[in-house]
Motif scaffolding. Structure first.
Motif, short mmCIF file in Angstrom:
data_model
loop_
_atom_site.label_atom_id
_atom_site.label_comp_id
_atom_site.label_asym_id
_atom_site.label_seq_id
_atom_site.Cartn_x
_atom_site.Cartn_y
_atom_site.Cartn_z
N PRO A 2 -5.55 14.99 3.38
CA PRO A 2 -6.94 14.83 3.84
C PRO A 2 -7.96 15.19 2.74
O PRO A 2 -8.96 14.49 2.58
CB PRO A 2 -7.05 15.81 5.02
N ALA A 3 -7.68 16.23 1.96
CA ALA A 3 -8.62 16.63 0.90
C ALA A 3 -8.69 15.54 -0.17
O ALA A 3 -9.77 15.22 -0.69
CB ALA A 3 -8.18 17.95 0.28
N PHE A 4 -7.54 14.95 -0.49
CA PHE A 4 -7.52 13.86 -1.47
C PHE A 4 -8.35 12.67 -0.95
O PHE A 4 -9.16 12.09 -1.68
CB PHE A 4 -6.07 13.43 -1.72
N LEU A 5 -8.17 12.37 0.34
CA LEU A 5 -8.90 11.22 0.90
C LEU A 5 -10.40 11.48 0.97
O LEU A 5 -11.20 10.54 0.97
CB LEU A 5 -8.38 10.89 2.30
N GLN A 6 -10.79 12.74 1.05
CA GLN A 6 -12.23 13.03 1.09
C GLN A 6 -12.90 12.49 -0.16
O GLN A 6 -13.95 11.86 -0.09
CB GLN A 6 -12.47 14.53 1.22
N GLN A 7 -12.32 12.75 -1.33
CA GLN A 7 -12.97 12.23 -2.54
C GLN A 7 -12.87 10.70 -2.57
O GLN A 7 -13.86 10.00 -2.83
CB GLN A 7 -12.35 12.79 -3.82
N LEU A 8 -11.65 10.20 -2.28
CA LEU A 8 -11.46 8.75 -2.35
C LEU A 8 -12.49 8.01 -1.49
O LEU A 8 -13.15 7.07 -1.95
CB LEU A 8 -10.04 8.40 -1.90
N THR A 9 -12.63 8.43 -0.26
CA THR A 9 -13.46 7.65 0.66
C THR A 9 -14.94 8.03 0.56
O THR A 9 -15.80 7.16 0.59
CB THR A 9 -12.99 7.88 2.11
N PRO A 14 8.87 9.10 -2.76
CA PRO A 14 7.81 8.80 -3.74
C PRO A 14 7.14 7.46 -3.45
O PRO A 14 5.92 7.32 -3.58
CB PRO A 14 8.56 8.77 -5.07
N ALA A 15 7.93 6.45 -3.04
CA ALA A 15 7.34 5.13 -2.75
C ALA A 15 6.39 5.22 -1.57
O ALA A 15 5.31 4.59 -1.57
CB ALA A 15 8.44 4.11 -2.47
N VAL A 16 6.76 5.99 -0.55
CA VAL A 16 5.88 6.14 0.62
C VAL A 16 4.56 6.80 0.21
O VAL A 16 3.48 6.36 0.62
CB VAL A 16 6.59 6.95 1.73
N VAL A 17 4.64 7.82 -0.63
CA VAL A 17 3.41 8.50 -1.05
C VAL A 17 2.52 7.50 -1.81
O VAL A 17 1.31 7.42 -1.57
CB VAL A 17 3.73 9.75 -1.91
N GLY A 18 3.12 6.72 -2.71
CA GLY A 18 2.35 5.70 -3.43
C GLY A 18 1.72 4.71 -2.47
O GLY A 18 0.54 4.34 -2.60
N SER A 19 2.49 4.28 -1.48
CA SER A 19 1.97 3.30 -0.52
C SER A 19 0.82 3.87 0.30
O SER A 19 -0.16 3.17 0.58
CB SER A 19 3.08 2.83 0.43
N LEU A 20 0.95 5.13 0.70
CA LEU A 20 -0.13 5.74 1.49
C LEU A 20 -1.43 5.77 0.67
O LEU A 20 -2.51 5.46 1.18
CB LEU A 20 0.24 7.16 1.92
N ILE A 21 -1.31 6.14 -0.60
CA ILE A 21 -2.52 6.19 -1.44
C ILE A 21 -3.13 4.80 -1.55
O ILE A 21 -4.33 4.61 -1.33
CB ILE A 21 -2.20 6.75 -2.85
N ALA A 22 -2.29 3.82 -1.91
CA ALA A 22 -2.82 2.46 -2.11
C ALA A 22 -3.43 1.92 -0.81
O ALA A 22 -4.46 1.23 -0.84
CB ALA A 22 -1.71 1.55 -2.60
N LEU A 23 -2.80 2.24 0.31
CA LEU A 23 -3.31 1.77 1.61
C LEU A 23 -4.76 2.23 1.80
O LEU A 23 -5.66 1.43 2.09
CB LEU A 23 -2.42 2.32 2.72
N TYR A 24 -4.99 3.52 1.62
CA TYR A 24 -6.34 4.05 1.85
C TYR A 24 -7.30 3.62 0.74
O TYR A 24 -8.49 3.43 1.00
CB TYR A 24 -6.30 5.57 2.00
N GLU A 25 -6.80 3.44 -0.48
CA GLU A 25 -7.68 2.94 -1.56
C GLU A 25 -8.25 1.57 -1.18
O GLU A 25 -9.44 1.33 -1.29
CB GLU A 25 -6.89 2.75 -2.86
N GLN A 26 -7.34 0.71 -0.72
CA GLN A 26 -7.79 -0.66 -0.45
C GLN A 26 -8.59 -0.74 0.85
O GLN A 26 -9.50 -1.56 0.96
CB GLN A 26 -6.60 -1.62 -0.45
N ILE A 27 -8.29 0.12 1.81
CA ILE A 27 -9.12 0.19 3.02
C ILE A 27 -10.55 0.55 2.62
O ILE A 27 -11.53 -0.05 3.07
CB ILE A 27 -8.56 1.25 4.01
N THR A 28 -10.66 1.53 1.73
CA THR A 28 -11.98 1.99 1.26
C THR A 28 -12.72 0.84 0.57
O THR A 28 -13.92 0.65 0.76
CB THR A 28 -11.78 3.17 0.27
#
Ligand code: F6P
Length: 566
Positions: free
Chosen positions: A362-369, A495-509
């Motif tokens: 959640p803290a990571f997503l705060q900056q991203l979004t 590791p692949a799941v973690v990468g996918s979660l990041i990319a998912l929220y990046e592109q949603i943003t």
């Protein structure tokens, strides 16, 4: 629609005047009687039809306040904003970060190595260059892990201290924690970000300088916090190794690595080009963990894990770029966020990982979004006439259940929530409370499922009363339901799941930014505070002119500080 903060008087009509938006408004007006219980009763296939599989992620959006018709209108909105073209512009390196005149190409960092030479942007082979640096990072990581590259006294490196802030910190911290189940070396990491001297003091307190490697991460290499901490680290290192009669230059070269786009600034700081790993201005700080900024992760988890991590991003990128809007999880999830922010007037969005290792997500997503979409001015310089940028927050389940879930279940605000969970645990434990052995991970997952169920379907007055509840308590025990959730589950936190979660929220943003007409890739809103801090700083110690130049509130606070400092 609620009032927008900012230069409303200058606002000109944007997306809210389009046909697709008006159709969504009409759809929303008809949602008053929408009820998730009824929706599921009427359509036994609702869950099946409203679930996506992308890479290793299984995403169920059926417990959201939507109908099939709503999803169709989401597609129309995507078409109305010409999202297809916007996606292509991102992936092909158009200068979509228009206020800084830059392309936005973090996607180039996660193409397979075999794609080198296939994307030339402004004369640069961006995939080739990304892999050029990454292979140097892997060489460093392998040399440290194998003990080929040692500290100045000949000891093996045991601790990486990553110094950086914002995008040069949050991604690494989050992924470091997320992948603890993959710990495969005796090297661990610590992260120093805050300029509060407590941070670096606590992190260095019990470390052996001879086995410590500092990685200074800063895109600009001018950030006050990072450079201050890097200088403090340098001093600590040299002071503590001085009695061993080591050469200063050799010490820096064996214990300091830099990651930056500003190679000249790094040189000025005294870190040699051999220990410097570059990236490019087309990688935004909050989109940079898969660049050399993630060097700490490559060292700790190794090359293989890092390569798998990158592959997880690419799966999402590919799906996002090539899937039609009616089968495109990124687009649908982004439109859901728009739906809640702009039509249901949701102010925030909860991220609730049922995976302890994701506790910093959640803290990571705060900056991203929020750094991306917390804006009142659109990319064309005009003011927005609608709300943008919801507040992201959250804590891992089940901790949150015993803290703030009360408000999500029964509060006056609508808070869409993403529940994120792994099918398989990293640690399989059994507990026996006297009634037989129970799988602890299953107890955990039962909680995740129970929460999403309670939020969706609630408990009616009749159901509460039927339990024999005293009349005066019935209302307090009613759960309205119809509180929207999205469930994202996967086999294991790989590791692949973690990468996918990041990319998912990046592109949603990104998609939300396109609909709102924003440039999601600049962050002018962080500048003013930085400038003022430098102006205020002299007033704290001796400069009375600087003190008198302050407003009365700031002046009084500084005077309180001066009076009470020890
Ligand atoms: O102040 C905000 C910010 O510019 C972020 O966007 C960035 O991630 C962070 O500071 C750190 O910047 P740098 O990597 O240049 O030190």
């Amino acid at each position: 629609m609620s009032k927008v903060v900012g230069n409303l008087k200058d606002a000109i009509a944007g997306i809210s005047k389009t046909k697709a938006w008006k159709a969504l408004q009409k759809e929303y007006d008809k949602m008053e009687n929408f009820d998730l219980r009824t929706a599921f009763e009427q359509d036994p296939d609702r869950a099946k039809n409203m679930t996506f599989d992308v890479g290793d992620l299984h995403i169920d959006i059926s417990k959201n306040l939507i109908k099939d018709s709503t999803l169709k209108l989401f597609e129309k909105l995507a078409e109305e904003v010409n999202l297809k073209q916007a996606i292509e512009d991102q992936f092909t390196g158009k200068h979509i970060n228009n206020t800084e005149d830059r392309p936005v190409l973090h996607t180039a960092l996660r193409y397979p190595e075999s794609e080198k030479g296939t994307l030339i942007v402004d004369g640069q082979d961006v995939i080739g260059d990304a892999w050029g640096v990454l292979n140097r990072v892997f060489a460093l990581s392998n040399a440290i892990r194998s003990g080929e590259k040692l500290g100045v006294t000949g000891k093996k490196i045991k601790t990486i201290v990553n110094i950086g802030i914002g995008g040069s910190d949050l991604g690494s911290v989050m992924v470091y924690e997320a992948l603890r189940g993959y710990a495969n070396s005796d090297i661990t990491a610590r992260f120093v970000s805050n300029i509060d001297p407590t941070d670096i003091s606590e992190k260095l307190k019990d470390l052996d300088p001879a086995t410590t490697l500092f990685i200074v991460c800063s895109k600009t290499f001018t950030t006050l916090e990072t450079l201050t901490n890097a200088r403090l680290a340098k001093k600590w290192l040299l002071d503590n190794l001085r009695n061993l009669d080591v050469d200063e230059k050799d010490t820096i070269s064996k214990h300091f690595v830099a990651i930056s786009t500003a190679l000249n600034e790094v040189k000025k700081f005294g870190i040699s080009p051999d220990n410097t790993f570059g990236f490019w201005n087309w990688v935004g700080g909050r989109y940079s963990v898969e660049s050399a900024i993630g060097a700490n992760l490559a060292i700790i988890y190794g090359e293989e894990v890092f390569r798998e991590f990158l592959s997880g991003f690419h799966v999402i990128d590919k799906s996002f770029r090539t899937s039609p809007f009616n089968a495109n999880p990124v687009v649908t999830l982004a439109m859901l966020n728009i739906w809640y922010v702009n039509f249901y007037n949701a102010h925030s969005h909860a991220i609730l990982p049922y995976a302890q290792y994701l506790h910093r997500f959640p803290a990571f997503l705060q900056q991203l979004t929020m750094e991306s979409n917390g804006k009142t001015v659109r990319a064309d310089g005009s003011s927005t006439d609608i709300q943008t940028g919801e507040i992201f927050w959250g804590e891992p389940g089940t901790n949150g259940q015993h803290a703030f879930y009360q408000l999500i279940h029964q509060g006056t605000r609508l808070i869409p929530a993403d529940f994120i969970a792994a099918v398989n645990p990293t640690y399989a434990l059994k507990d026996d409370d006297g009634s037989g052995e129970k799988d602890v991970h299953e107890l955990f997952l039962a909680n995740f499922l129970a929460q999403t169920k309670a939020l969706a379907f609630g408990k009616t007055k009749e159901e509460v009363a039927a339990e024999g509840t005293p009349q005066n308590l019935v209302n307090a025990k009613v759960f309205d339901g119809n509180r929207p959730t999205t469930s994202i589950i996967f086999n294991s936190l790989t590791p692949a799941v973690v990468g996918s979660l990041i990319a998912l929220y990046e592109q949603i943003t990104f998609v939300q930014g396109i609909v709102w007409g924003l440039n999601s890739f600049d962050q002018w809103g962080v500048q003013l505070g930085k400038v003022l801090a430098l102006e205020i700083f002299p007033a704290l110690s001796i400069d009375d002119d600087a003190l008198n130049a302050q407003d009365s509130s700031t002046r009084a606070l500084i005077e309180f500080y001066r009076k009470n400092r020890e």
